[in-house]
Design a protein around this motif. Structure first.
Motif, PDB file in Angstrom:
ATOM      1  N   TYR A  30       0.857  -1.185   0.000  1.00 50.11           N
ATOM      2  CA  TYR A  30       0.000   0.000   0.000  1.00 50.11           C
ATOM      3  C   TYR A  30       0.893   1.236   0.000  1.00 50.11           C
ATOM      4  O   TYR A  30       1.785   1.356   0.848  1.00 50.11           O
ATOM      5  CB  TYR A  30      -0.880   0.025   1.250  1.00 50.11           C
TER       6      TYR A  30
ATOM      7  N   ARG B 227      -8.169   7.537  -3.583  1.00 50.63           N
ATOM      8  CA  ARG B 227      -7.583   6.394  -4.301  1.00 50.63           C
ATOM      9  C   ARG B 227      -7.253   6.845  -5.719  1.00 50.63           C
ATOM     10  O   ARG B 227      -8.145   7.309  -6.448  1.00 50.63           O
ATOM     11  CB  ARG B 227      -8.575   5.240  -4.359  1.00 50.63           C
TER      12      ARG B 227
ATOM     13  N   ARG C 214      -4.557   0.267  -8.104  1.00 49.89           N
ATOM     14  CA  ARG C 214      -5.032  -0.218  -6.807  1.00 49.89           C
ATOM     15  C   ARG C 214      -4.003   0.038  -5.718  1.00 49.89           C
ATOM     16  O   ARG C 214      -2.799  -0.083  -5.964  1.00 49.89           O
ATOM     17  CB  ARG C 214      -5.243  -1.735  -6.889  1.00 49.89           C
ATOM     18  N   ASN C 215      -4.460   0.315  -4.515  1.00 51.12           N
ATOM     19  CA  ASN C 215      -3.588   0.452  -3.344  1.00 51.12           C
ATOM     20  C   ASN C 215      -2.606   1.624  -3.449  1.00 51.12           C
ATOM     21  O   ASN C 215      -1.547   1.616  -2.836  1.00 51.12           O
ATOM     22  CB  ASN C 215      -2.813  -0.840  -3.067  1.00 51.12           C
TER      23      ASN C 215
ATOM     24  N   VAL D 252     -10.716   4.053   3.727  1.00 46.76           N
ATOM     25  CA  VAL D 252      -9.751   3.137   3.101  1.00 46.76           C
ATOM     26  C   VAL D 252      -9.441   1.964   4.036  1.00 46.76           C
ATOM     27  O   VAL D 252      -9.382   0.802   3.599  1.00 46.76           O
ATOM     28  CB  VAL D 252      -8.471   3.924   2.718  1.00 46.76           C
TER      29      VAL D 252
ATOM     30  N   GLU E 240     -12.381  -0.459   3.969  1.00 47.20           N
ATOM     31  CA  GLU E 240     -12.727  -1.159   2.719  1.00 47.20           C
ATOM     32  C   GLU E 240     -11.568  -1.854   2.018  1.00 47.20           C
ATOM     33  O   GLU E 240     -11.792  -2.808   1.279  1.00 47.20           O
ATOM     34  CB  GLU E 240     -13.347  -0.155   1.731  1.00 47.20           C
ATOM     35  N   ASP E 241     -10.344  -1.366   2.187  1.00 47.56           N
ATOM     36  CA  ASP E 241      -9.256  -1.858   1.328  1.00 47.56           C
ATOM     37  C   ASP E 241      -8.289  -2.801   2.051  1.00 47.56           C
ATOM     38  O   ASP E 241      -7.417  -3.378   1.399  1.00 47.56           O
ATOM     39  CB  ASP E 241      -8.436  -0.683   0.760  1.00 47.56           C
TER      40      ASP E 241
END
Ligand code: FDA
Length: 500
Positions: free
Chosen positions: A279, A457, A462-463, A495, A498-499
């Motif tokens: 991340y 984001r 992604r990430n 974040v 959810e991530d």
């Protein structure tokens, strides 16, 4: 030795970065922060960590041969600036043609050098600049959280009326009131209780000893004393200093590889190495984060980054000016370096202005009133990649600064007319009355909802996240750090839920 891989990496240690690292660390996620500046916790030979504005030295500026204070001159004399040795000092002024941008360098970013004014924008204006963000949630939850974590406090109004340190502000208030304008107290993260003891002679002086833009030795709750201390306290956060992120690439498995350059405080490059992260959070500020993504897109390392990367940059309408006072209106020899009052004309339908009554901490009577006006300038700049310099260059021409001057002039012409005063023409190196060629409040470049989704984001990857002032579309109507902090709190909460 540094780990080669970290589950989460945060670039920078300013407001957005510090919030993000605390919340990641508190959630149990090992987090590495990378900061190009130094950790400012060790006194130099003079016994002080930071120099004051009257005696700047190599600690003052980020690799410059001479200091670059905002008031270039006084009575047209180059009184404020000094030749210095090149060093990893705390304040940088980054030049792009007609615009230069002041930023802090070190653990705490801008919090080390700023004026500590902790202002929450008017709700209707927040709704105008970020209409897709839930204002109920911001004003009910995240602004109060940010202010409490930052240590925002208010001046005791009775002390304000009688102390020496704010005579300059009382004089400006009187002149504003004579023109029928409204003034308001400005909250701060400088401890007003400490300042009061400074004036009483009970503690070492900082705000009252001309300390501001090159750091404060006492009294200021900079991020190293608030969010970053809490982040380190989780036991999951590590900070590496004098470490500049140069490049970002993505591996086949979706993780990120950072190329980082390690320097020493004299600027020698000690090495260049690679770090991995699952991340990646960009909190390098409007200039720093935007540059990293513009470079990554235009060198082909992150080719799916879109057109919006590098766009929507603004100065928060910053313009500085001085007024010449009558001899019977002295502002006093001691001016607190921390502003505590502003002229609030943000509701003006044509020219909204929020003007900070700013000190001239010269240690002598200046007969001048100084202001940093925040205006609603609709102009926006953008960043373009310069392959020769391997740099993202800000495109902003001088005409784009004119709306800021027009707005400030409309307000201060009224104040001058009501008081029989004039502008000062000797402060900015030539004979201009309004200085709009620098900003303290760079905002935008990776705007929320445009370059990123509504939680920071980055679109296309992604990430990969943006956490700092680059999310804000060029204007907050007030000094920006409380908004940057509150927005970062809101985004990382989503974040994390959810991530991860
Ligand atoms: P911020 O700029 O704080 O932090 C970014 C950090 O990332 C820096 O430490 C930088 O060194 C680091 N970095 C950048 N690129 C990097 C890279 N490639 N690798 C590693 N590290 C990197 N605001 C306000 O609300 N009230 C006020 O009174 C003032 N006054 C004021 C005075 C002065 C002199 C200045 C310069 C600024 C202010 N401000 C202010 C503005 C405020 O300080 C500013 O808006 C915030 O610090 C911005 O916070 P960010 O999180 O965006 O980044």
């Amino acid at each position: 030795a540094a780990p080669d891989y970290s589950p989460a990496v945060v670039v920078g240690t300013g407001y957005g970065a510090a919030v993000t690292a605390l919340r990641l660390g508190a959630a149990g996620i090992p987090t590495l922060m990378l900061e190009m500046g130094q950790l400012w916790n060790t006194p130099a030979a003079d016994g002080k960590i930071f120099p004051d504005m009257l005696n700047p030295d190599r600690r003052s500026m980020w690799f410059k041969n001479r200091t670059e204070a905002p008031l270039a001159s006084f009575l047209w004399l180059d009184a404020a600036n000094r030749n210095i040795d090149r060093y990893a000092g705390v304040l940088d002024r980054v030049h792009f043609g007609e615009m230069s941008v002041y930023v802090g360098r070190g653990v705490g970013g801008g919090s080390l050098v700023n004026g500590a004014m902790a202002v929450t924008p008017k709700r209707w204006y927040f709704e105008e600049i970020l209409p897709e963000v839930d204002a109920d949630e911001m004003y009910g939850r995240y602004y109060p959280l940010a202010n409490s974590m930052l240590g925002t406090n208010s001046i005791d109004p009775a002390w304000f009326e009688t102390c020496d340190s704010y005579q300059f502000a009382r004089v400006s208030r009187k002149h504003a009131q004579k023109a029928g304008l409204t003034t308001t107290f400005v909250p701060s993260v400088y401890d007003f209780g400490y300042m009061r003891r400074e004036e009483a002679g009970e503690v070492p002086r900082s705000a009252l000893a001309s300390e501001v833009i090159y750091g404060n030795n006492h009294g200021k709750r900079s991020l190293d004393k608030s969010y970053l201390a809490a982040a380190l306290g989780t036991g999951n956060v590590t900070i590496q200093t004098l470490t500049e992120v140069r490049d970002i690439a993505q591996q086949q498995d979706g993780t990120y590889t950072l190329t980082v350059r390690q320097i020493d405080a004299a600027g020698n490059v000690l090495g260049v190495r690679q770090l991995g992260a699952k991340y990646l959070f960009l909190g390098a500020g409007s200039l720093g984060s935007t540059e990293l993504l513009v470079r990554a897109r235009d060198t082909g390392k992150l080719p799916d980054l879109g057109e919006e990367v590098g766009r929507g940059w603004g100065t928060n309408g910053n313009v500085m000016l001085g007024r010449a006072n009558h001899v019977w209106d002295p502002v006093g020899a001691v001016e607190s370096g921390m502003p505590a009052m502003g002229i609030d004309a943000w509701d003006d339908p044509v020219h909204p202005v929020f003007a900070e009554i700013a000190p001239v901490p010269a240690g002598l009577e200046t007969w001048a009133s100084l202001y940093l006006a925040i205006t609603k300038n609709p102009e926006r700049g953008y960043f373009a990649y310069d392959p020769g310099a391997d740099r993202a260059v800000l495109r902003w021409d001088v005409a784009q600064g004119q709306p800021s001057i027009d707005a400030a002039k409309s307000l201060f012409d009224k104040i001058n007319a009501a008081n029989g005063t004039i502008y000062r023409y000797d402060l900015f190196g030539d004979t201009r009355a309004f200085e709009n060629r620098f900003t303290y409040h760079p905002l935008g470049g990776l705007v929320l909802g445009k370059a990123t989704d509504l939680y920071g984001r980055v679109k296309g990857y992604r990430n990969l996240y943006v956490t700092d002032g680059s999310l804000i579309p060029g204007s907050t109507g007030v000094n920006p750090f409380v908004t940057i902090t509150a927005l970062a709190e809101r985004n990382i909460a989503r974040v994390l839920a959810e991530d991860f």
